[in-house]
Motif scaffolding. Structure first.
Motif, mmCIF file in Angstrom:
data_model
loop_
_atom_site.group_PDB
_atom_site.id
_atom_site.type_symbol
_atom_site.label_atom_id
_atom_site.label_comp_id
_atom_site.label_asym_id
_atom_site.label_seq_id
_atom_site.Cartn_x
_atom_site.Cartn_y
_atom_site.Cartn_z
ATOM 1 N N GLU A 64 34.998 45.664 41.456
ATOM 2 C CA GLU A 64 35.897 44.793 42.206
ATOM 3 C C GLU A 64 36.670 43.942 41.220
ATOM 4 O O GLU A 64 36.090 43.256 40.379
ATOM 5 C CB GLU A 64 35.121 43.891 43.167
ATOM 6 C CG GLU A 64 36.009 42.953 43.952
ATOM 7 C CD GLU A 64 35.259 42.134 45.002
ATOM 8 O OE1 GLU A 64 35.913 41.506 45.844
ATOM 9 O OE2 GLU A 64 34.006 42.150 44.967
ATOM 10 N N SER A 65 37.991 44.000 41.309
ATOM 11 C CA SER A 65 38.825 43.238 40.392
ATOM 12 C C SER A 65 38.658 41.747 40.635
ATOM 13 O O SER A 65 38.604 41.285 41.773
ATOM 14 C CB SER A 65 40.296 43.621 40.576
ATOM 15 O OG SER A 65 41.116 42.820 39.742
ATOM 16 N N THR A 66 38.582 40.977 39.537
ATOM 17 C CA THR A 66 38.536 39.522 39.645
ATOM 18 C C THR A 66 39.874 38.899 39.258
ATOM 19 O O THR A 66 39.961 37.690 39.067
ATOM 20 C CB THR A 66 37.425 38.942 38.748
ATOM 21 O OG1 THR A 66 37.618 39.382 37.390
ATOM 22 C CG2 THR A 66 36.057 39.372 39.231
ATOM 23 N N ARG A 67 40.914 39.729 39.158
ATOM 24 C CA ARG A 67 42.228 39.175 38.814
ATOM 25 C C ARG A 67 42.730 38.299 39.963
ATOM 26 O O ARG A 67 42.407 38.532 41.134
ATOM 27 C CB ARG A 67 43.229 40.295 38.537
ATOM 28 C CG ARG A 67 43.581 41.137 39.753
ATOM 29 C CD ARG A 67 44.687 42.138 39.461
ATOM 30 N NE ARG A 67 44.944 42.966 40.627
ATOM 31 C CZ ARG A 67 45.687 42.597 41.666
ATOM 32 N NH1 ARG A 67 46.248 41.404 41.680
ATOM 33 N NH2 ARG A 67 45.864 43.402 42.693
ATOM 34 N N PRO A 68 43.517 37.274 39.640
ATOM 35 C CA PRO A 68 44.085 36.433 40.699
ATOM 36 C C PRO A 68 44.905 37.269 41.678
ATOM 37 O O PRO A 68 45.727 38.093 41.273
ATOM 38 C CB PRO A 68 44.980 35.453 39.927
ATOM 39 C CG PRO A 68 44.397 35.411 38.552
ATOM 40 C CD PRO A 68 43.885 36.794 38.290
ATOM 41 N N GLY A 69 44.658 37.053 42.961
ATOM 42 C CA GLY A 69 45.402 37.768 43.980
ATOM 43 C C GLY A 69 44.822 39.111 44.378
ATOM 44 O O GLY A 69 45.345 39.769 45.278
ATOM 45 N N ALA A 70 43.735 39.528 43.751
ATOM 46 C CA ALA A 70 43.134 40.820 44.084
ATOM 47 C C ALA A 70 42.527 40.787 45.479
ATOM 48 O O ALA A 70 41.984 39.775 45.916
ATOM 49 C CB ALA A 70 42.061 41.182 43.063
ATOM 50 N N GLU A 71 42.590 41.923 46.166
ATOM 51 C CA GLU A 71 41.988 42.043 47.485
ATOM 52 C C GLU A 71 40.472 42.211 47.345
ATOM 53 O O GLU A 71 40.014 43.005 46.520
ATOM 54 C CB GLU A 71 42.565 43.243 48.224
ATOM 55 C CG GLU A 71 44.021 43.075 48.640
ATOM 56 C CD GLU A 71 44.208 41.988 49.691
ATOM 57 O OE1 GLU A 71 43.302 41.826 50.546
ATOM 58 O OE2 GLU A 71 45.229 41.289 49.650
ATOM 59 N N PRO A 72 39.677 41.480 48.129
ATOM 60 C CA PRO A 72 38.221 41.668 48.065
ATOM 61 C C PRO A 72 37.835 43.042 48.596
ATOM 62 O O PRO A 72 38.557 43.638 49.402
ATOM 63 C CB PRO A 72 37.687 40.554 48.965
ATOM 64 C CG PRO A 72 38.804 40.215 49.882
ATOM 65 C CD PRO A 72 40.076 40.439 49.112
ATOM 66 N N VAL A 73 36.706 43.541 48.124
ATOM 67 C CA VAL A 73 36.194 44.821 48.611
ATOM 68 C C VAL A 73 34.813 44.596 49.208
ATOM 69 O O VAL A 73 34.123 43.623 48.883
ATOM 70 C CB VAL A 73 36.131 45.891 47.489
ATOM 71 C CG1 VAL A 73 37.492 46.105 46.859
ATOM 72 C CG2 VAL A 73 35.119 45.502 46.414
ATOM 73 N N SER A 74 34.411 45.498 50.064
ATOM 74 C CA SER A 74 33.104 45.379 50.692
ATOM 75 C C SER A 74 31.995 45.700 49.693
ATOM 76 O O SER A 74 32.231 46.351 48.663
ATOM 77 C CB SER A 74 33.002 46.335 51.878
ATOM 78 O OG SER A 74 32.981 47.684 51.426
ATOM 79 N N VAL A 75 30.801 45.254 50.022
ATOM 80 C CA VAL A 75 29.649 45.567 49.182
ATOM 81 C C VAL A 75 29.487 47.082 49.052
ATOM 82 O O VAL A 75 29.267 47.602 47.950
ATOM 83 C CB VAL A 75 28.366 44.935 49.759
ATOM 84 C CG1 VAL A 75 27.134 45.485 49.046
ATOM 85 C CG2 VAL A 75 28.407 43.422 49.637
#
Length: 292
Positions: A64-75
């Motif tokens: 899961e990207s931690t870049r600003p603005g990245a969309e969260p992903v499910s577990v």
């Protein structure tokens, strides 16, 4: 080179180690996300092979990207991206030291089951109440990162990329050090053994350009807290803003952070460009240890 068993025990013996970044995501800020590949697992194994050949001591996989603005992903999506890749890398390289880059305990548990050795948590065990108890139960090393960023609070630059807006600090360095100490104490209270804790000052997460540079130059103060220190500055936006270059042109800026990291006592340096940073690290160490 420190042997894998020693690294799993966080026994660096004064030798800084490189952590190679494997992003099994489609949207890494640095443009190296492997989820765009047709066979993500094969791509991850190939990149791991290259990193190990080029001098990485630890492989850090994130789904899961931690870049600003990245969309969260499910577990589940995060597990589907990371666990098969970790299992394949473990099968191909039985002695490799593998880290899971996640702040979700369920993802980290699946990664450990698949063969990971470390947990690398960008929220320092604060985002998921199960993370510290998981690390304690499994007896694995855990990286605790300082992070005051707000996921939806970012500045976007079309050429230089996004960066988290820095919150107000009363006295920047003492506050970061106190908060890192608090992260370590929370882990200890949860049952994590002291010798399994690493601290990451969180370069790029809720700091200004100047504050990021102050923090890198003050890594020896972080080290004085009594835990191994991880530096993660590779290709980050503060480098782009200082040098006015996009993410794919930040190798030289990253080299400068790597050199200062070695000078200030970093134990682990997390990078995208393993071969180049291995040369920087080795040359810096050679100069520092040369005898007249």
């Amino acid at each position: 080179m420190t042997d894998p068993v020693a690294i799993r025990r966080l026994d660096f013996q004064g030798e800084p180690q490189l952590m190679g970044i494997l992003n099994v995501t489609p949207d890494s800020f640095s443009g190296d996300g492997l989820a765009r590949e047709r066979d993500i697992v094969a791509a991850a194994v190939d990149q791991a092979a290259g990193f190990l050949t080029d001098g990485a001591a630890i492989l850090d996989l994130g789904g899961e990207s931690t870049r600003p603005g990245a969309e969260p992903v499910s577990v589940q999506q995060e597990i589907d991206r990371t666990a098969p890749a970790i299992a394949a890398i473990r099968a191909r390289f039985p002695d490799a030291v593998i880290s899971i880059d996640s702040f979700k305990a369920e993802t980290a548990a699946a990664a450990l089951d698949a063969g990971a050795d470390w947990i690398n948590d960008v929220w320092g065990g604060r985002a998921d109440e199960g993370m510290l108890s998981l690390a304690a139960a499994r007896g694995c090393p855990i990286v605790l990162m300082h992070n005051r960023s707000k996921p939806g609070h970012a500045e976007i630059d079309r050429r230089l990329g996004a960066s988290y807006v820095a919150p107000d600090y009363g006295d920047f360095l003492p506050e970061v050090l106190a908060e890192l100490q608090a992260l370590a104490e929370a882990a200890l209270a949860a049952g994590v053994r002291r010798e399994k804790i690493l601290l990451d000052p969180g370069v790029g997460f809720g700091k200004t350009v100047r504050q990021n540079m102050v923090l890198i130059n003050a890594l020896d103060h972080v080290k004085a807290l009594g835990f191994p220190v991880l530096l993660g500055a590779s290709r980050k936006s503060f480098i782009g803003k200082v040098l006015d270059v996009p993410a794919d042109e930040r190798v030289d800026g990253t080299a400068a952070t790597t050199m200062v990291g070695v000078l200030r006592g970093a134990d682990v340096i997390r990078v995208h460009d393993v071969r180049r940073m291995n040369q920087v690290m080795r040359m810096t160490r050679a100069i520092l240890t040369a005898e007249a």
